[in-house]
Design an enzyme around this catalytic site. Structure first.
Site, PDB file in Angstrom:
ATOM      1  N   LYS A   1      -8.236  61.416  10.414  1.00 39.48           N
ATOM      2  CA  LYS A   1      -8.430  60.933   9.046  1.00 39.48           C
ATOM      3  C   LYS A   1      -9.934  60.733   8.880  1.00 39.48           C
ATOM      4  O   LYS A   1     -10.511  59.797   9.426  1.00 39.48           O
ATOM      5  CB  LYS A   1      -7.689  59.625   8.788  1.00 39.48           C
ATOM      6  CG  LYS A   1      -7.969  59.083   7.388  1.00 39.48           C
ATOM      7  CD  LYS A   1      -7.281  57.774   7.089  1.00 39.48           C
ATOM      8  CE  LYS A   1      -7.772  57.233   5.746  1.00 39.48           C
ATOM      9  NZ  LYS A   1      -7.168  55.943   5.391  1.00 39.48           N
TER      10      LYS A   1
ATOM     11  N   GLY B   1      -7.281  48.595  -0.253  1.00 41.27           N
ATOM     12  CA  GLY B   1      -6.854  47.198  -0.164  1.00 41.27           C
ATOM     13  C   GLY B   1      -6.764  46.469  -1.488  1.00 41.27           C
ATOM     14  O   GLY B   1      -6.504  45.264  -1.521  1.00 41.27           O
TER      15      GLY B   1
ATOM     16  N   ALA C   1      -4.812  54.738  -0.379  1.00 39.85           N
ATOM     17  CA  ALA C   1      -5.615  53.601  -0.846  1.00 39.85           C
ATOM     18  C   ALA C   1      -5.216  53.115  -2.232  1.00 39.85           C
ATOM     19  O   ALA C   1      -5.083  53.889  -3.164  1.00 39.85           O
ATOM     20  CB  ALA C   1      -7.110  53.906  -0.842  1.00 39.85           C
ATOM     21  N   GLY C   2      -5.034  51.816  -2.316  1.00 37.64           N
ATOM     22  CA  GLY C   2      -4.786  51.171  -3.603  1.00 37.64           C
ATOM     23  C   GLY C   2      -3.328  51.013  -3.973  1.00 37.64           C
ATOM     24  O   GLY C   2      -3.010  50.329  -4.951  1.00 37.64           O
TER      25      GLY C   2
ATOM     26  N   ASN D   1      -1.095  50.690   3.741  1.00 34.05           N
ATOM     27  CA  ASN D   1      -1.420  49.747   4.811  1.00 34.05           C
ATOM     28  C   ASN D   1      -1.337  48.319   4.296  1.00 34.05           C
ATOM     29  O   ASN D   1      -0.382  47.592   4.543  1.00 34.05           O
ATOM     30  CB  ASN D   1      -2.797  50.052   5.409  1.00 34.05           C
ATOM     31  CG  ASN D   1      -3.105  49.209   6.634  1.00 34.05           C
ATOM     32  OD1 ASN D   1      -2.456  48.202   6.917  1.00 34.05           O
ATOM     33  ND2 ASN D   1      -4.088  49.594   7.388  1.00 34.05           N
ATOM     34  N   THR D   2      -2.347  47.928   3.498  1.00 32.65           N
ATOM     35  CA  THR D   2      -2.458  46.531   3.082  1.00 32.65           C
ATOM     36  C   THR D   2      -1.172  45.994   2.447  1.00 32.65           C
ATOM     37  O   THR D   2      -0.732  44.885   2.765  1.00 32.65           O
ATOM     38  CB  THR D   2      -3.623  46.391   2.075  1.00 32.65           C
ATOM     39  OG1 THR D   2      -4.820  46.841   2.713  1.00 32.65           O
ATOM     40  CG2 THR D   2      -3.797  44.946   1.632  1.00 32.65           C
TER      41      THR D   2
END
Lengths: 66, 256
Positions: free
Chosen positions: B97, B158, B184-185, B206-207
């Site tokens: 990545k 995040g 992301a996001g 993830n987050t």
């Protein structure tokens, strides 16, 4: 002899090679990589890469991340 | 749901999981299992003599999981190539990545360095999955450079803001010949489902899972949302009208 591991002093026996660092730190070599003078050392050369007093070694390991 | 294929490898799951921000390795491990993911990102850090016992890899137990090392922390293409070579030795994989985000406030990817690094890393034999801006022109350039996927952002890393780049993601999905992974996001399962309904090939989360009240249950929610969204996309969503109603029941043949 003393090498610099990520800027910290590490005492190793004379004639030590890269794999001796894993043994000394009791770290599984899976997820670990080494560079000396910004040259990445291939895994199959770790056992034959001799260290000298003052050698600066960069060592990374797996970490959590996204 | 059809299988996802990246660089010749098949994936049954279209949810990729990041391993950052979990409050414990056990919660991370259980969330990975619950999510049924087959692709998990990992980072690298310099070892310090005090943290020798901190081995996160032993918590990724399923041998079928593709590790996706990231280059987080690098600031330009040169550093990214060095990090990639380190990760190849560390993890025994040439999958990567690629993420180059020199600005710590918004963590937005540097498009120019990302393209440069992709070109170089592909030549060195890496399977490159670049985290990138939701820029359709850039995504085509990354594809031409040999990227295995493109991974445009939905919103800053995040931020949990959802598909703020939706209009551009649609163009990227329409034009791409490589899988599009929305990265992301994504802050809620509904965001992931919406991305998949648009035709995204996968989502990287993830987050939203790691910091949830119950990460393991949130992993299940994302697992199902990604499946639902993909299934709906493959089933073919109905057309959206300009606003007028279109009857679903016969209006004329009941009371004459």
């Amino acid at each position: 002899m003393k090498i610099k591991l990520n800027g910290e002093d590490l005492e190793l026996n004379d004639g030590a090679v890269l794999t001796d660092i894993c043994a000394k730190l009791e770290i599984d070599s899976k997820g670990v990589a080494f560079a000396i003078d910004c040259d990445v050392i291939p895994r199959d050369e770790w056992a034959s890469t001799k260290l000298a007093d003052g050698t600066e070694v960069m060592m990374i390991r797996a970490a959590c991340g996204g | 749901m059809s299988k996802l294929v990246i660089a010749g490898r098949e994936f049954n799951s279209r949810l990729f999981l990041g391993t950052g921000k979990f409050s414990s390795n056990d919660l991370m491990k259980d969330s990975i299992v619950a999510s049924e993911t087959e692709m998990v990102t990992v980072a690298m850090k310099r070892i310090s003599l005090g943290d020798a016992n901190d081995d996160m890899l032993k918590h990724i137990v399923d041998k079928n999981i593709q590790l996706l090392p990231n280059t987080s922390g690098v600031r330009d293409a040169k550093e990214a190539v060095f990090a990639a070579k380190m990760s190849r030795e560390a993890f025994g994989t040439n999958w990567l990545k690629l993420e180059i985000h020199p600005d710590p406030r918004y963590l937005l990817p540097d498009s120019i360095e990302t393209l440069k690094a992709t070109e170089e890393l592909v030549k060195l034999g890496f399977v490159v999955l670049p985290y990138c801006q939701a820029d359709p022109v850039l995504c085509k350039r990354l594809e031409e450079a040999g990227a295995a996927t493109v991974m445009p952002l939905a919103a800053p890393i995040g931020s949990n803001k959802g598909l703020r780049t939706e209009d551009f993601l649609k163009i990227i999905i329409e034009q791409s010949n490589v899988p599009v992974v929305v990265d992301a996001g994504i802050g809620a399962p509904s965001h992931a489902a919406a991305a998949m309904e648009l035709g995204a090939d996968a989502c990287l989360v993830n987050t939203a899972i790691a910091v949830a009240g119950d990460p393991v249950r949130m992993a299940v929610a994302f697992r199902d949302a990604v499946k639902c969204g993909r299934e709906a996309y493959e089933a073919g969503l109905g057309a959206v009208t300009a606003g007028e109603a279109v009857a679903s029941s016969p209006l004329t043949s009941f009371l004459g």
